[in-house]
Design a protein around this motif. Structure first.
Motif, short mmCIF file in Angstrom:
data_model
loop_
_atom_site.label_atom_id
_atom_site.label_comp_id
_atom_site.label_asym_id
_atom_site.label_seq_id
_atom_site.Cartn_x
_atom_site.Cartn_y
_atom_site.Cartn_z
N ALA A 1 -29.45 -42.90 10.91
CA ALA A 1 -30.71 -42.17 10.71
C ALA A 1 -30.63 -40.78 11.33
CB ALA A 1 -31.87 -42.96 11.34
N ASP A 2 -30.03 -40.67 12.51
CA ASP A 2 -29.83 -39.36 13.14
C ASP A 2 -28.96 -38.47 12.27
OD1 ASP A 2 -31.27 -39.98 15.55
OD2 ASP A 2 -29.51 -41.06 16.30
N LEU A 3 -27.88 -39.06 11.74
CA LEU A 3 -26.96 -38.29 10.89
C LEU A 3 -27.65 -37.79 9.63
CD1 LEU A 3 -23.65 -40.35 11.16
CD2 LEU A 3 -24.16 -38.16 12.23
N LYS A 4 -28.63 -38.55 9.14
CA LYS A 4 -29.37 -38.12 7.95
C LYS A 4 -30.14 -36.83 8.25
CE LYS A 4 -29.76 -40.24 4.60
NZ LYS A 4 -30.71 -41.08 3.91
N ILE A 5 -30.72 -36.76 9.44
CA ILE A 5 -31.42 -35.54 9.85
C ILE A 5 -30.43 -34.38 9.97
CG2 ILE A 5 -32.73 -34.42 11.69
CD1 ILE A 5 -34.41 -36.47 10.25
N VAL A 6 -29.31 -34.63 10.66
CA VAL A 6 -28.31 -33.59 10.90
C VAL A 6 -27.74 -33.06 9.59
CG1 VAL A 6 -26.01 -33.15 11.86
CG2 VAL A 6 -27.68 -34.45 13.19
N GLN A 7 -27.37 -33.95 8.68
CA GLN A 7 -26.70 -33.50 7.46
C GLN A 7 -27.65 -32.71 6.55
OE1 GLN A 7 -25.63 -37.50 6.42
NE2 GLN A 7 -26.87 -37.51 4.57
N ASN A 8 -28.94 -33.05 6.56
CA ASN A 8 -29.89 -32.30 5.74
C ASN A 8 -30.10 -30.89 6.27
OD1 ASN A 8 -31.58 -33.71 3.37
ND2 ASN A 8 -30.83 -35.27 4.78
N LYS A 9 -30.11 -30.76 7.61
CA LYS A 9 -30.23 -29.43 8.19
C LYS A 9 -28.99 -28.58 7.90
CE LYS A 9 -32.96 -27.83 10.55
NZ LYS A 9 -34.08 -26.92 10.19
N PRO B 1 -21.38 -38.50 3.63
CA PRO B 1 -22.45 -37.56 3.27
C PRO B 1 -22.47 -36.32 4.15
CG PRO B 1 -23.28 -39.82 3.34
CD PRO B 1 -21.91 -39.83 3.95
N LEU B 2 -22.13 -36.49 5.44
CA LEU B 2 -22.06 -35.33 6.34
C LEU B 2 -20.96 -34.37 5.90
CD1 LEU B 2 -23.04 -33.97 8.96
CD2 LEU B 2 -21.37 -35.34 10.20
N MET B 3 -19.82 -34.92 5.48
CA MET B 3 -18.73 -34.07 5.01
C MET B 3 -19.13 -33.30 3.74
SD MET B 3 -16.39 -34.68 7.26
CE MET B 3 -17.83 -34.80 8.33
N ARG B 4 -19.90 -33.94 2.88
CA ARG B 4 -20.30 -33.28 1.62
C ARG B 4 -21.16 -32.05 1.87
NH1 ARG B 4 -21.52 -38.69 -0.34
NH2 ARG B 4 -19.79 -39.46 -1.60
N THR B 5 -21.91 -32.04 2.97
CA THR B 5 -22.76 -30.88 3.25
C THR B 5 -21.95 -29.63 3.57
OG1 THR B 5 -22.94 -31.33 5.64
CG2 THR B 5 -24.55 -32.39 4.20
N LEU B 6 -20.65 -29.79 3.84
CA LEU B 6 -19.80 -28.65 4.19
C LEU B 6 -19.14 -28.02 2.98
CD1 LEU B 6 -18.08 -30.23 7.33
CD2 LEU B 6 -20.00 -28.63 7.31
N VAL B 7 -19.24 -28.64 1.82
CA VAL B 7 -18.67 -28.08 0.60
C VAL B 7 -19.37 -26.75 0.28
CG1 VAL B 7 -18.37 -28.41 -1.89
CG2 VAL B 7 -18.02 -30.33 -0.32
N ASN B 8 -18.58 -25.76 -0.08
CA ASN B 8 -19.08 -24.43 -0.46
C ASN B 8 -19.74 -23.66 0.67
OD1 ASN B 8 -18.35 -24.14 -3.27
ND2 ASN B 8 -19.89 -25.70 -3.75
N LYS B 9 -19.37 -23.96 1.91
CA LYS B 9 -19.84 -23.13 3.03
C LYS B 9 -18.93 -21.91 3.10
CE LYS B 9 -23.13 -25.86 4.48
NZ LYS B 9 -24.53 -25.50 4.22
N ARG B 10 -19.34 -20.85 2.48
CA ARG B 10 -18.47 -19.68 2.27
C ARG B 10 -18.03 -19.00 3.56
NH1 ARG B 10 -16.59 -20.34 -2.79
NH2 ARG B 10 -18.26 -20.71 -4.30
#
Length: 277
Positions: A96-104, A132-141
């Motif tokens: 649940a914590d990771l869900k908050i982190v990854q959305n931010k 899912p946390l790793m996916r948030t890093l895709v396309n971080k230019r």
């Protein structure tokens, strides 16, 4: 309050909400906080700290160019802005914590440095929850530095990180020590480096640190297949790889070292000195 109650109040624009919320008594799951997590990823949300279980998460610290866990994780709401949190609390983060982190993180387009490391293994965290946390890093230019140490990163996450490497054109330092990566996951990461190099000749060299994982003797064959590929040979120097001190059995470590040594003797320009085992 339940997470749905908080979400309803936030959507209503209610001005009575505090800057910190403690929802730990409701013991929310990752599914419970999904809607709330998606809403508070907006920078305009007034909320600064949220606790779902044992850790207060600093939401503002997830907006900056550098994200480190000693500024994200707190045991209590700090009394002043100079008061730091603790990286030791990473071991207490739940899905649940990771869900908050990854959305931010998903909404943070300015991220340059991401350090998500733990001194101790987290019993709540595994390869599946990290994907899912790793996916948030895709396309971080702007992303240049990525470190996930002692976090149960496995081959599934490495497959996502292959895409991260390919799409983050400035990424040059990746530290994944003390995880659960095998030869398959390591090959995904190496492949990502060379796929990016094909897309842009100006892409930087990548320092890839994979020490103390579970990379077995089969990695030697996979590495040679990738690096001896005709289109990759001339780009061999794009990779600086450290796979020292693997946490496999002694026989496997010796076999891996012998195989790579033979490959270097045969083609030292490709299996060069910056590939260390």
């Amino acid at each position: 309050l339940q997470s749905d109650d908080v979400l309803t109040l936030m959507k209503s624009g209610h001005h009575g909400l505090p800057k910190s919320l403690d929802l730990s008594l409701s013991n929310p799951t990752a599914d419970d906080v999904d809607g709330l997590a998606k809403f508070i990823k907006k920078k305009s949300v007034r909320l600064e700290f949220i606790r779902l279980h044992e850790v207060f998460i600093s939401l503002n610290s997830l907006n900056g160019t550098t994200i480190q866990m000693d500024t994200v994780c707190h045991l209590a709401v700090p009394k002043n802005r100079r008061e730091r949190g603790s990286g030791k609390l990473v071991k207490k983060l739940t899905p649940a914590d990771l869900k908050i982190v990854q959305n931010k993180i998903e909404s943070n387009s300015d991220l340059e440095r991401f350090v998500f490391s733990s001194r101790e293994k987290n019993s709540h965290m595994d390869d599946l929850t990290l994907k899912p946390l790793m996916r948030t890093l895709v396309n971080k230019r702007k992303l240049r530095w990525l470190s996930l140490t002692n976090c149960h990163v496995g081959d599934m996450s490495c497959k996502v990180l292959e895409e991260v490497i390919k799409t983050c054109r400035k990424l040059s330092n990746i530290g994944l020590e003390r995880n659960d990566i095998t030869e398959e996951g390591a090959a995904y990461l190496v492949q990502g480096v060379f796929e990016r190099a094909k897309l842009s000749n100006n892409s930087p060299e990548v320092i890839l640190t994979l020490s103390r994982n579970k990379i077995g003797k089969g990695f030697s064959k996979l590495l040679r297949e990738i690096m001896l590929d005709k289109s990759n040979r001339k780009r061999a120097r794009k990779l600086k790889l450290n796979i020292k001190s693997q946490e496999t059995d002694k026989k496997s470590r010796i076999s891996l070292a012998q195989s790579l040594t033979k490959a270097r003797e045969k083609d030292p320009a490709v299996i060069h000195k910056h590939i260390m085992w």
